[in-house]
Design a protein around this motif. Structure first.
Motif, mmCIF file in Angstrom:
data_model
loop_
_atom_site.group_PDB
_atom_site.id
_atom_site.type_symbol
_atom_site.label_atom_id
_atom_site.label_comp_id
_atom_site.label_asym_id
_atom_site.label_seq_id
_atom_site.Cartn_x
_atom_site.Cartn_y
_atom_site.Cartn_z
ATOM 1 N N LEU A 230 0.840 -1.203 0.000
ATOM 2 C CA LEU A 230 0.000 0.000 0.000
ATOM 3 C C LEU A 230 0.878 1.258 0.000
ATOM 4 C CD1 LEU A 230 -3.188 0.096 0.216
ATOM 5 C CD2 LEU A 230 -2.827 1.046 2.471
ATOM 6 N N ASN A 231 1.964 1.188 0.758
ATOM 7 C CA ASN A 231 2.883 2.323 0.824
ATOM 8 C C ASN A 231 3.570 2.596 -0.510
ATOM 9 O OD1 ASN A 231 2.410 3.116 3.435
ATOM 10 N ND2 ASN A 231 3.987 1.800 4.317
ATOM 11 N N CYS A 232 3.766 1.558 -1.305
ATOM 12 C CA CYS A 232 4.353 1.749 -2.646
ATOM 13 C C CYS A 232 3.360 2.461 -3.568
ATOM 14 C CB CYS A 232 4.744 0.408 -3.267
ATOM 15 S SG CYS A 232 6.189 -0.332 -2.499
ATOM 16 N N ALA B 297 5.805 11.554 -4.878
ATOM 17 C CA ALA B 297 5.665 11.845 -3.452
ATOM 18 C C ALA B 297 4.187 11.876 -3.064
ATOM 19 C CB ALA B 297 6.313 13.186 -3.147
ATOM 20 N N GLN B 298 3.938 11.626 -1.779
ATOM 21 C CA GLN B 298 2.554 11.577 -1.271
ATOM 22 C C GLN B 298 1.745 12.820 -1.593
ATOM 23 O OE1 GLN B 298 1.986 10.238 2.981
ATOM 24 N NE2 GLN B 298 4.187 10.329 2.787
ATOM 25 N N GLU B 299 2.382 13.981 -1.432
ATOM 26 C CA GLU B 299 1.650 15.226 -1.619
ATOM 27 C C GLU B 299 1.159 15.357 -3.062
ATOM 28 O OE1 GLU B 299 3.657 18.653 -0.002
ATOM 29 O OE2 GLU B 299 2.477 19.920 -1.352
ATOM 30 N N LYS B 300 2.026 14.969 -3.985
ATOM 31 C CA LYS B 300 1.660 15.028 -5.401
ATOM 32 C C LYS B 300 0.522 14.040 -5.684
ATOM 33 C CE LYS B 300 4.005 15.202 -9.832
ATOM 34 N NZ LYS B 300 5.285 15.077 -10.511
ATOM 35 N N LEU B 301 0.620 12.867 -5.088
ATOM 36 C CA LEU B 301 -0.416 11.852 -5.294
ATOM 37 C C LEU B 301 -1.745 12.328 -4.718
ATOM 38 C CD1 LEU B 301 1.531 8.556 -4.560
ATOM 39 C CD2 LEU B 301 0.882 9.509 -6.776
ATOM 40 N N CYS B 302 -1.670 13.012 -3.589
ATOM 41 C CA CYS B 302 -2.884 13.521 -2.957
ATOM 42 C C CYS B 302 -3.563 14.516 -3.891
ATOM 43 C CB CYS B 302 -2.506 14.160 -1.627
ATOM 44 S SG CYS B 302 -3.936 14.617 -0.678
ATOM 45 N N HIS B 303 -2.787 15.370 -4.530
ATOM 46 C CA HIS B 303 -3.371 16.324 -5.478
ATOM 47 C C HIS B 303 -3.909 15.634 -6.725
ATOM 48 C CE1 HIS B 303 -2.847 19.933 -3.271
ATOM 49 N NE2 HIS B 303 -1.562 19.681 -3.050
ATOM 50 N N LEU B 304 -3.361 14.458 -7.035
ATOM 51 C CA LEU B 304 -3.878 13.694 -8.183
ATOM 52 C C LEU B 304 -5.138 12.913 -7.812
ATOM 53 C CD1 LEU B 304 -0.609 12.233 -9.780
ATOM 54 C CD2 LEU B 304 -2.138 13.949 -10.774
ATOM 55 N N GLY B 305 -5.439 12.850 -6.496
ATOM 56 C CA GLY B 305 -6.672 12.173 -6.079
ATOM 57 C C GLY B 305 -6.477 10.853 -5.349
ATOM 58 N N SER C 248 -10.198 12.133 5.018
ATOM 59 C CA SER C 248 -9.620 11.617 3.764
ATOM 60 C C SER C 248 -10.436 12.091 2.564
ATOM 61 C CB SER C 248 -9.608 10.092 3.754
ATOM 62 O OG SER C 248 -8.937 9.630 4.867
ATOM 63 N N LEU C 249 -11.764 12.084 2.726
ATOM 64 C CA LEU C 249 -12.629 12.495 1.606
ATOM 65 C C LEU C 249 -12.492 13.988 1.319
ATOM 66 C CD1 LEU C 249 -15.852 10.489 2.463
ATOM 67 C CD2 LEU C 249 -14.167 9.989 0.684
ATOM 68 N N ALA C 250 -12.079 14.743 2.339
ATOM 69 C CA ALA C 250 -11.955 16.196 2.184
ATOM 70 C C ALA C 250 -10.942 16.576 1.112
ATOM 71 C CB ALA C 250 -11.561 16.821 3.519
ATOM 72 N N THR C 251 -10.030 15.677 0.809
ATOM 73 C CA THR C 251 -9.028 15.989 -0.214
ATOM 74 C C THR C 251 -9.583 15.756 -1.629
ATOM 75 O OG1 THR C 251 -8.134 13.754 -0.133
ATOM 76 C CG2 THR C 251 -7.109 15.374 1.326
ATOM 77 N N ASN C 252 -10.871 15.399 -1.710
ATOM 78 C CA ASN C 252 -11.509 15.119 -3.011
ATOM 79 C C ASN C 252 -10.839 13.957 -3.738
ATOM 80 O OD1 ASN C 252 -13.581 16.981 -3.025
ATOM 81 N ND2 ASN C 252 -12.140 18.623 -3.543
ATOM 82 N N CYS C 253 -10.564 12.899 -2.992
ATOM 83 C CA CYS C 253 -9.836 11.778 -3.604
ATOM 84 C C CYS C 253 -10.734 10.966 -4.544
ATOM 85 C CB CYS C 253 -9.253 10.882 -2.519
ATOM 86 S SG CYS C 253 -10.484 10.208 -1.412
ATOM 87 N N LYS C 254 -10.076 10.326 -5.502
ATOM 88 C CA LYS C 254 -10.760 9.392 -6.410
ATOM 89 C C LYS C 254 -10.429 7.961 -6.003
ATOM 90 C CE LYS C 254 -10.402 12.297 -10.524
ATOM 91 N NZ LYS C 254 -9.237 13.137 -10.168
ATOM 92 N N LEU C 255 -9.261 7.811 -5.364
ATOM 93 C CA LEU C 255 -8.814 6.489 -4.900
ATOM 94 C C LEU C 255 -8.459 6.616 -3.422
ATOM 95 C CD1 LEU C 255 -7.891 3.546 -5.421
ATOM 96 C CD2 LEU C 255 -5.633 4.462 -5.977
ATOM 97 N N LEU C 256 -9.132 5.792 -2.613
ATOM 98 C CA LEU C 256 -8.901 5.837 -1.169
ATOM 99 C C LEU C 256 -8.239 4.532 -0.734
ATOM 100 C CD1 LEU C 256 -9.403 7.340 1.507
ATOM 101 C CD2 LEU C 256 -11.718 6.414 1.515
ATOM 102 N N LEU C 257 -7.111 4.665 -0.041
ATOM 103 C CA LEU C 257 -6.372 3.491 0.429
ATOM 104 C C LEU C 257 -6.600 3.384 1.935
ATOM 105 C CD1 LEU C 257 -3.058 4.370 -1.469
ATOM 106 C CD2 LEU C 257 -4.903 2.883 -2.267
ATOM 107 N N LEU C 258 -7.236 2.312 2.353
ATOM 108 C CA LEU C 258 -7.604 2.163 3.767
ATOM 109 C C LEU C 258 -6.731 1.097 4.414
ATOM 110 C CD1 LEU C 258 -11.520 2.073 3.424
ATOM 111 C CD2 LEU C 258 -10.067 4.053 3.908
ATOM 112 N N ASP C 259 -6.027 1.462 5.483
ATOM 113 C CA ASP C 259 -5.176 0.494 6.168
ATOM 114 C C ASP C 259 -5.849 0.054 7.470
ATOM 115 O OD1 ASP C 259 -3.170 -1.105 7.050
ATOM 116 O OD2 ASP C 259 -1.591 0.403 6.970
#
Ligand code: ATP
Length: 239
Positions: free
Chosen positions: A45-47, A70-78, A149-160
């Motif tokens: 999941l971390n990868c 990086a995580q921040e970039k991925l977060c902006h990608l959703g 997590s949803l507040a970031t407007n994600c399209k893909l949510l990774l739940l651990d």
């Protein structure tokens, strides 16, 4: 395909924690990742989440190569990720915690407040919005974490292990919330030990053992697979 991993490998010194794992996830799916302790689930999941860059292999998101981003970039990608032991920002209120996610998701502060309220409501957060987060119990924190997590407007949510620590009585409503998140247009990959969660909600499940994917398919079929049963025997509770 929303997300695809191709032969993703991650090593720690001599240990191959994730061994050439390929997985395809379609938009709108809920895909579970299961396996005994130490099987490589969190590392995998971390990868995907940008916590680790794989040593080899590729991660594609909406067809685009995002390997090692990086995580921040991925977060902006959703792409958004929850963590196993969630505490949020303990000295802040529930509303402020969700607002942090909204602002990160590029909402203006005024809009962020409204959106955060909507999300607390959506996640059925049961306490007043000005409750200080350090006073919350497990289920309240989990609901808050999903709202954040949803507040970031994600399209893909990774739940651990998002259901870990919940009582059997709390589980059905929580599963329903995760289903509503999917129905709102968010694709979900979840690591989970609780088989009631996996069978209750996942469209598909992939099983890791010693870093290698040993099975994949619909939950009931995979959980009756002999390799999967023997991977689990004596190691964890499969019920
Ligand atoms: N940062 C690290 N440095 C060295 N070894 C690590 C690191 N992170 C994980 N490992 C090792 O990699 C293997 C896979 O660990 P990982 O946490 O991904 O498994 P897991 O399936 O998520 O386990 P669990 O169900 O217990 O959370 C384990 O042998 C673990 O000890």
């Amino acid at each position: 395909m929303l997300l695809e991993t191709i032969d993703v490998e991650k090593r720690f010194g001599g240990l191959v924690a994730v061994n050439k794992v390929s997985l395809q996830v379609k938009e709108g799916e809920i895909v579970g990742i299961i396996g005994p302790n130490g099987a490589g689930k969190t590392t995998f999941l971390n990868c995907i989440a940008g916590f680790y860059a794989p040593d080899s292999g590729k991660v594609l998101y909406q067809g685009k190569d995002i390997t090692g981003f990086a995580q921040e970039k991925l977060c902006h990608l959703g792409i958004s990720r929850t963590f196993q032991n969630v505490r949020g920002f303990p000295k802040m209120t529930a509303l402020e915690n969700v607002m942090v996610g909204c602002v990160f998701g590029a909402e203006k502060p005024q809009g962020a407040k409204e959106r955060a309220r909507e999300l607390l409501d959506f996640a059925q957060f049961p306490l007043p919005e000005d409750t200080i987060v350090e006073n919350l119990n497990t289920i309240q924190l989990k609901r808050l974490e999903l709202a954040r997590s949803l507040a970031t407007n994600c399209k893909l949510l990774l739940l651990d292990e998002v259901a870990a620590g919940l009582t059997p009585a709390e589980l059905p409503d929580f599963i329903e919330l995760v289903r509503r998140i999917r129905d709102s247009g968010v694709t979900i990959i979840c690591i989970e030990h609780l088989m009631r969660f996996i069978t209750g909600i996942c469209d598909r499940v992939a099983v890791l053992e010693f870093g290698t994917k040993i099975a994949e398919g619909v939950p009931q079929e995979v959980l009756s697979n002999e390799d999967v049963i023997s991977a689990y025997l004596g190691k964890t509770d499969v019920h």
